[in-house]
Design a protein around this motif. Structure first.
Motif, PDB file in Angstrom:
ATOM      1  N   VAL A 145      47.183  33.209  43.998  1.00 56.27           N
ATOM      2  CA  VAL A 145      47.229  33.511  42.561  1.00 56.27           C
ATOM      3  C   VAL A 145      47.392  35.016  42.349  1.00 56.27           C
ATOM      4  CG1 VAL A 145      45.951  33.433  40.381  1.00 56.27           C
ATOM      5  CG2 VAL A 145      45.861  31.476  41.952  1.00 56.27           C
ATOM      6  N   LYS A 146      46.643  35.812  43.094  1.00 49.32           N
ATOM      7  CA  LYS A 146      46.711  37.277  42.944  1.00 49.32           C
ATOM      8  C   LYS A 146      48.083  37.801  43.349  1.00 49.32           C
ATOM      9  CE  LYS A 146      45.304  41.447  42.107  1.00 49.32           C
ATOM     10  NZ  LYS A 146      44.796  42.398  42.931  1.00 49.32           N
ATOM     11  N   VAL A 147      48.662  37.262  44.416  1.00 55.25           N
ATOM     12  CA  VAL A 147      50.000  37.695  44.832  1.00 55.25           C
ATOM     13  C   VAL A 147      51.017  37.368  43.739  1.00 55.25           C
ATOM     14  CG1 VAL A 147      51.865  37.300  46.493  1.00 55.25           C
ATOM     15  CG2 VAL A 147      49.520  37.649  47.307  1.00 55.25           C
ATOM     16  N   VAL A 148      50.916  36.183  43.151  1.00 48.22           N
ATOM     17  CA  VAL A 148      51.821  35.825  42.051  1.00 48.22           C
ATOM     18  C   VAL A 148      51.638  36.801  40.892  1.00 48.22           C
ATOM     19  CG1 VAL A 148      52.339  34.078  40.290  1.00 48.22           C
ATOM     20  CG2 VAL A 148      51.995  33.388  42.671  1.00 48.22           C
ATOM     21  N   ALA A 149      50.392  37.139  40.575  1.00 47.81           N
ATOM     22  CA  ALA A 149      50.117  38.058  39.465  1.00 47.81           C
ATOM     23  C   ALA A 149      50.676  39.448  39.744  1.00 47.81           C
ATOM     24  CB  ALA A 149      48.616  38.133  39.209  1.00 47.81           C
ATOM     25  N   VAL A 150      50.516  39.929  40.967  1.00 43.58           N
ATOM     26  CA  VAL A 150      50.993  41.267  41.319  1.00 43.58           C
ATOM     27  C   VAL A 150      52.513  41.325  41.317  1.00 43.58           C
ATOM     28  CG1 VAL A 150      51.156  42.903  43.250  1.00 43.58           C
ATOM     29  CG2 VAL A 150      48.944  41.960  42.606  1.00 43.58           C
ATOM     30  N   ARG A 151      53.150  40.289  41.799  1.00 45.84           N
ATOM     31  CA  ARG A 151      54.611  40.293  41.954  1.00 45.84           C
ATOM     32  C   ARG A 151      55.346  39.957  40.660  1.00 45.84           C
ATOM     33  NH1 ARG A 151      55.812  43.487  45.251  1.00 45.84           N
ATOM     34  NH2 ARG A 151      57.890  42.612  45.294  1.00 45.84           N
ATOM     35  N   PRO A 156      51.881  37.505  31.249  1.00 48.53           N
ATOM     36  CA  PRO A 156      51.042  38.127  30.209  1.00 48.53           C
ATOM     37  C   PRO A 156      50.123  39.191  30.827  1.00 48.53           C
ATOM     38  CG  PRO A 156      50.912  35.724  30.105  1.00 48.53           C
ATOM     39  CD  PRO A 156      51.685  36.065  31.340  1.00 48.53           C
ATOM     40  N   GLY A 157      49.764  40.187  30.036  1.00 52.83           N
ATOM     41  CA  GLY A 157      48.939  41.294  30.514  1.00 52.83           C
ATOM     42  C   GLY A 157      47.576  40.879  31.041  1.00 52.83           C
ATOM     43  N   TRP A 158      47.051  39.764  30.591  1.00 56.30           N
ATOM     44  CA  TRP A 158      45.724  39.331  31.027  1.00 56.30           C
ATOM     45  C   TRP A 158      45.741  38.710  32.421  1.00 56.30           C
ATOM     46  CZ3 TRP A 158      45.709  34.279  32.341  1.00 56.30           C
ATOM     47  CH2 TRP A 158      46.634  33.429  31.732  1.00 56.30           C
ATOM     48  N   PHE A 159      46.911  38.302  32.916  1.00 55.61           N
ATOM     49  CA  PHE A 159      46.981  37.534  34.163  1.00 55.61           C
ATOM     50  C   PHE A 159      46.514  38.336  35.378  1.00 55.61           C
ATOM     51  CE2 PHE A 159      49.899  35.349  37.432  1.00 55.61           C
ATOM     52  CZ  PHE A 159      48.913  34.445  37.785  1.00 55.61           C
ATOM     53  N   LEU A 160      46.962  39.570  35.521  1.00 51.65           N
ATOM     54  CA  LEU A 160      46.586  40.373  36.685  1.00 51.65           C
ATOM     55  C   LEU A 160      45.083  40.649  36.737  1.00 51.65           C
ATOM     56  CD1 LEU A 160      47.430  41.831  39.252  1.00 51.65           C
ATOM     57  CD2 LEU A 160      48.017  43.821  37.842  1.00 51.65           C
ATOM     58  N   PRO A 161      44.443  41.107  35.651  1.00 56.15           N
ATOM     59  CA  PRO A 161      42.998  41.326  35.747  1.00 56.15           C
ATOM     60  C   PRO A 161      42.200  40.031  35.946  1.00 56.15           C
ATOM     61  CG  PRO A 161      43.807  41.961  33.570  1.00 56.15           C
ATOM     62  CD  PRO A 161      44.995  41.625  34.401  1.00 56.15           C
ATOM     63  N   VAL A 162      42.668  38.933  35.390  1.00 55.54           N
ATOM     64  CA  VAL A 162      41.971  37.656  35.607  1.00 55.54           C
ATOM     65  C   VAL A 162      42.095  37.228  37.072  1.00 55.54           C
ATOM     66  CG1 VAL A 162      42.028  35.173  35.080  1.00 55.54           C
ATOM     67  CG2 VAL A 162      42.047  36.844  33.226  1.00 55.54           C
ATOM     68  N   ALA A 163      43.316  37.335  37.616  1.00 58.87           N
ATOM     69  CA  ALA A 163      43.527  36.977  39.030  1.00 58.87           C
ATOM     70  C   ALA A 163      42.729  37.891  39.939  1.00 58.87           C
ATOM     71  CB  ALA A 163      45.021  37.045  39.366  1.00 58.87           C
ATOM     72  N   GLY A 164      42.713  39.180  39.633  1.00 58.21           N
ATOM     73  CA  GLY A 164      41.944  40.131  40.436  1.00 58.21           C
ATOM     74  C   GLY A 164      40.448  39.882  40.334  1.00 58.21           C
ATOM     75  N   GLY A 165      39.977  39.599  39.133  1.00 61.71           N
ATOM     76  CA  GLY A 165      38.546  39.313  38.947  1.00 61.71           C
ATOM     77  C   GLY A 165      38.116  38.047  39.662  1.00 61.71           C
ATOM     78  N   LEU A 166      38.961  37.027  39.597  1.00 57.47           N
ATOM     79  CA  LEU A 166      38.682  35.774  40.311  1.00 57.47           C
ATOM     80  C   LEU A 166      38.612  36.019  41.804  1.00 57.47           C
ATOM     81  CD1 LEU A 166      38.454  32.648  40.431  1.00 57.47           C
ATOM     82  CD2 LEU A 166      40.966  32.608  40.500  1.00 57.47           C
ATOM     83  N   LEU A 167      39.589  36.749  42.324  1.00 59.63           N
ATOM     84  CA  LEU A 167      39.612  37.040  43.760  1.00 59.63           C
ATOM     85  C   LEU A 167      38.393  37.854  44.163  1.00 59.63           C
ATOM     86  CD1 LEU A 167      41.053  36.812  46.456  1.00 59.63           C
ATOM     87  CD2 LEU A 167      42.423  38.811  45.815  1.00 59.63           C
ATOM     88  N   PHE A 168      38.036  38.864  43.385  1.00 58.68           N
ATOM     89  CA  PHE A 168      36.862  39.685  43.692  1.00 58.68           C
ATOM     90  C   PHE A 168      35.595  38.838  43.722  1.00 58.68           C
ATOM     91  CE2 PHE A 168      33.212  42.216  42.307  1.00 58.68           C
ATOM     92  CZ  PHE A 168      33.188  43.184  43.304  1.00 58.68           C
ATOM     93  N   ALA A 169      35.408  38.000  42.701  1.00 57.64           N
ATOM     94  CA  ALA A 169      34.205  37.157  42.636  1.00 57.64           C
ATOM     95  C   ALA A 169      34.122  36.218  43.840  1.00 57.64           C
ATOM     96  CB  ALA A 169      34.192  36.361  41.333  1.00 57.64           C
TER      97      ALA A 169
END
Length: 195
Positions: A145-151, A156-169
């Motif tokens: 999910v994070k790779v998709v968000a980064v690439r 939408p602007g919310w996707f990268l921080p949500v993917a990053g937050g999910l991965l961090f958690a």
């Protein structure tokens, strides 16, 4: 005033989450059907595979915290402007973290599998082990999910921080249910524990 996201723009996050879920499911299935073995694993110079996984998991946890701080700094959430090298450092540390996650996940799945129910010898698999294994599978999906968000540059602007937050958690949860538990129960690798 609330902003809305067009249905077309939601296709990228939806595809990312679906791809992540499919990967997590496939990793979990592999973990349950594969016969665990130490053949094909390495210790990278540590005493045991477990020692190596504990140390690398701690490194992954530290990198995850650095990723969070770096992202907050880059996006101006720390009250000071990020230096020009912060973006490059963030990308490099992220790549290193993903590589280490893949190395540890491979060794977890290959050497231990996804254990649930009872061990072959008859004892019950501890709840911590089951939770750790399931979270580990979900973590691999969250990497997707994070790779998709980064690439994706049109998500939408919310996707990268949500993917990053999910991965961090998930990294925090997986590290705490593995390396955190091991160090609390046995000390730092090489100072005791099982081998």
């Amino acid at each position: 005033m609330a902003t809305s996201t067009s249905p077309r723009a939601l296709a990228i996050p939806l595809a990312g989450f679906v791809a992540g879920a499919v990967v997590a499911l496939l990793v979990g299935v592999f973990g349950t059907v594969h016969d665990p073995t130490l053949a094909g694993t390495t210790t990278f110079g540590f005493r045991t595979v477990i020692d190596m996984k504990v140390v690398l998991s701690v490194v992954i946890g530290v990198l995850a915290v650095l990723q969070l701080v770096g992202a907050l700094w880059i996006y101006g959430r720390l009250g000071a402007a990020a230096p020009s090298w912060a973006g490059t450092a963030h990308r490099i540390s992220g790549i290193v973290a993903v590589v280490l996650i893949v190395v540890v996940a491979y060794h977890c799945l290959w050497a231990l599998g996804l254990e649930t129910g009872t061990f072959a010898a008859g004892g019950s698999v501890p709840t911590r082990t089951v939770v750790h294994g399931v979270l580990g599978c979900v973590l691999i999906g969250a990497v997707v999910v994070k790779v998709v968000a980064v690439r994706s540059h049109s998500a939408p602007g919310w996707f990268l921080p949500v993917a990053g937050g999910l991965l961090f958690a998930l990294i925090v949860a997986v590290v705490l249910t593995s390396a955190g538990w091991y160090i609390a129960a046995n000390g730092w690798p090489g100072t005791g524990g099982y081998g």
